[in-house]
Design an enzyme around this catalytic site. Sequence first.
Site, PDB file in Angstrom:
ATOM      1  CE  LYS A 155     -12.901  22.516  -7.761  1.00 55.19           C
ATOM      2  NZ  LYS A 155     -12.316  21.677  -8.748  1.00 55.19           N
ATOM      3  CG  ASP A 211      -5.453  -2.196   2.397  1.00 56.79           C
ATOM      4  OD1 ASP A 211      -5.738  -1.965   1.209  1.00 56.79           O
ATOM      5  OD2 ASP A 211      -4.910  -1.370   3.128  1.00 56.79           O
ATOM      6  CG  ASP A 249      -1.990   0.796   1.285  1.00 56.16           C
ATOM      7  OD1 ASP A 249      -2.565   0.898   0.205  1.00 56.16           O
ATOM      8  OD2 ASP A 249      -2.352   1.360   2.329  1.00 56.16           O
ATOM      9  CG  ASP A 284      -3.255   1.682   6.039  1.00 54.82           C
ATOM     10  OD1 ASP A 284      -4.019   1.448   5.082  1.00 54.82           O
ATOM     11  OD2 ASP A 284      -2.551   2.701   6.105  1.00 54.82           O
TER      12      ASP A 284
END
EC number: 7.2.2.13
Length: 1023
Positions: free
Chosen positions: A487, A721, A376, A717
């Site tokens: 934004k 996963d 990862d 983590d």
Amino acid sequence: MGKGVGRDKYEPAAVSEHGDKKGKKAKKERDMDELKKEVSMDDHKLSLDELHRKYGTDLSRGLTTARAAEILARDGPNALTPPPTTPEWVKFCRQLFGGFSMLLWIGAILCFLAYGILAATEEDFDNDNLYLGVVLAAVVIITGCFSYYQEAKSSKIMESFKNMVPQQALVIRNGEKMSINAEDVVVGDLVEVKGGDRIPADLRIISANGCKVDNSSLTGESEPQTRSPDFTNENPLETRNIAFFSTNCVEGTARGIVIYTGDRTVMGRIATLASGLEGGQTPIAAEIEHFIHIITGVAVFLGVSFFILSLILEYTWLEAVIFLIGIIVANVPEGLLATVTVCLTLTAKRMARKNCLVKNLEAVETLGSTSTICSDKTGTLTQNRMTVAHMWFDNQIHEADTTENQSGVSFDKTSATWLALSRIAGLCNRAVFQANQENLPILKRAVAGDASESALLKCIELCCGSVKEMRERYTKIVEIPFNSTNKYQLSIHKNLNANEPRHLLVMKGAPERILDRCSSILLHGKEQPLDEELKDAFQNAYLELGGLGERVLGFCHLLLPDEQFPEGFQFDTDEVNFPVDNLCFIGLISMIDPPRAAVPDAVGKCRSAGIKVIMVTGDHPITAKAIAKGVGIISEGNETVEDIAARLNIPVSQVNPRDAKACVVHGSDLKDMTSEQLDDILKYHTEIVFARTSPQQKLIIVEGCQRQGAIVAVTGDGVNDSPALKKADIGVAMGIAGSDVSKQAADMILLDDNFASIVTGVEEGRLIFDNLKKSIAYTLTSNIPEITPFLIFIIANIPLPLGTVTILCIDLGTDMVPAISLAYEQAESDIMKRQPRNPKTDKLVNERLISMAYGQIGMIQALGGFFTYFVILAENGFLPFHLLGIRVDWDDRWINDVEDSYGQQWTYEQRKIVEFTCHTAFFVSIVVVQWADLVICKTRRNSVFQQGMKNKILIFGLFEETALAAFLSYCPGMGVALRMYPLKPTWWFCAFPYSLLIFVYDEIRKLIIRRRPGGWVEKETYY
């Protein structure tokens, strides 16, 4: 769409009562395949009217209480089904009856059988077999308890799925707000969430106010995501109007309709997928099984051959059966089970000291045979904290310090432009340090605020001193928070600087939007008009920083003239009564989650160890590629297809994919790939990055690597996963940032979340494999001098040279500590410079090891034992040739006048004392030749002189086995207890020449192997 459609496809299909097992299995596979597919839903595309029709929910009053109760009865509670856990007693039985233990149990049963036969047929018999059976059973039970305790201690499985369900939820039913148990939330409920809440189910947002959620546990993205009623993306995981079960709402408020509950939520599907996956057998378990087959084969072959032989030699059936059992038991290395368990435990302890917590002992070795690591990105390869990496002001890019300990470069902090830039970054920023952290280093302090703002806060605090004081000097009057339409974020502050106007407007946001609002730019402290040339310079800097995978923000300010905005002016943010255009552009600041310091080195080590490192991340391809280059997953000079196309200035479609060593695959492309196409990518590219992947795709990537025959380690983590962690040969979870679910699915936990710890783990795993080989070679060798006395006893009819009890004293006494001490042996050469072992060809115990232990060293040991045996009998008057065929008379307790070579007569008692003295001497001889065996087993290729005798435990082992042998021989009372008698000191030396021979023989063999690598000697004897 009617109500309930879209739910049915997850309902288990009815299986008829007598539906066979095969049907169930096929159904399970079908369900798993269903779960592996991408999340498909269309609720995010529906208008509010269609939602109302689909779920029958009044969008302001919610469901009626009665309707909610009906749905709850239909769908069941909103909770995840806990994963099926193995009952503790089953785990315990596995330890007691699994693999190697079975062999010892069979041995014990055979011993009791032999004892029973003897007890039934003879009035007078010895109890050896009874002792042996009891000891074998005890060995299995003790080592079984030990392994069970070891595993139970390291895998206190967290009740993680329970912790994930939020306890309370705020729903609107019958037009009233009520707080109910989250388990009672049903599909169609109108739910309200606010900052700090956990989302109680999958929601379709119908109204929101500044709502942001943290999806990191689900998608792995650390940035909080905005949530609003707008449909922004075809992909339900990316769109803004869906909030997922068990993610956290960070700020703002939102209302939504529940579209899925419990196991049918996206998170629930992942959890079900993880708990439904079968983890395969660990490589070391397969190795030990293979080894048991070999040993059992050898034992049964010898036993049966000699059973037939003894019948030919006209022994009775009963005697032949006793021989058969004796041979099989002598073949079983009783101490090996304990040795293997202790070796693995020692390594697990050593790894725990290096921040790797191993939950399953056998996983220790799996890591050593790993050939592919799918890692990862966030938090494993990187530090998992956004950090300011670059600034662009005064028309040049400046580099900031991103190292963990601030040991890197710094930039010119004296420029007036930098002072203006740092002022905006500190003021136009809502992040604050949490209380009472003054003593902590700035980078370690906890911050309340989003990731980008905390990065700016820490950067300014480091460079310019206290931001808190800066904010007190420039009091904030009003602010417009960041929103997705404009934004930008803007605030207006009181300005106490005498030489500047009274009000300062500061703004930050997406660089192109900020630039559009500016008409001038600050260069070296002087304001200049913003011309095309400067706009190009901005564009180039923006592209360069963006291309580094960094998140770029633009900053500008405006000093509001006093005549228009006097002291006490009422600023209005709804009807904007102040300028938001024609501002002065100051600069850019870009942030990145930087790689951990130890990672590039660790990736390099993996490469030289022949391990392929693949990055699998939910992040953007550009960021992923930048980090991959930064840590060396894509090494310098290796190009992707896109790089080649850019360099040759041709379209990507014209580049042959096989010309590119490196490859960045986007999740959306992966979605449309067949497994053959994925196999091609994994086969032809050495450096691969998968970006924007979903949890299900991680699993598909792992399965792809396993199809290539790789042994795969996966790090992760997030909850996302866990399916991949479970499926991999070894799953590695993160101890600090890891979610409980990922820790539960993993085999190993990195306590410091650092990728470099995996490499340490690989090294330890390879070392334990080598050392187990040495340990087994040492233990097996003494099998030959234990079996041959029995065989010669049958064939040549001589008095028994070595008894059953003495065999046990070797296997469970003198050989134990030395065998375990080999686990402490250091690596011979650089074990991280060789390719990973191939589990199909490179076995723990192979023919060469058996041929060395049994055929060569073992034979020399047996000769040493027999030499001692014949010397003692000769000294007592029985010359070797006189012994042939003497057994029948020798063992007959009624004959008291057996004559020796000199015509002396021996009574039964006297004969037996000589025989037991021979047993003791044979035992001592085995100890003496095992000294040499222990020393030669220290190395497989190097000379013992190169390796040295640094292993203190091994030296202790040598002394311990000698002391134990002396104790058993000379301790008063041993003659009664174990029938072991004191020896003349000279008899200890009979086996010395053989011990020396073993040492010299093996040193010469290793010398030839080193001189002629790949030659005949290596092929035949290098195990």
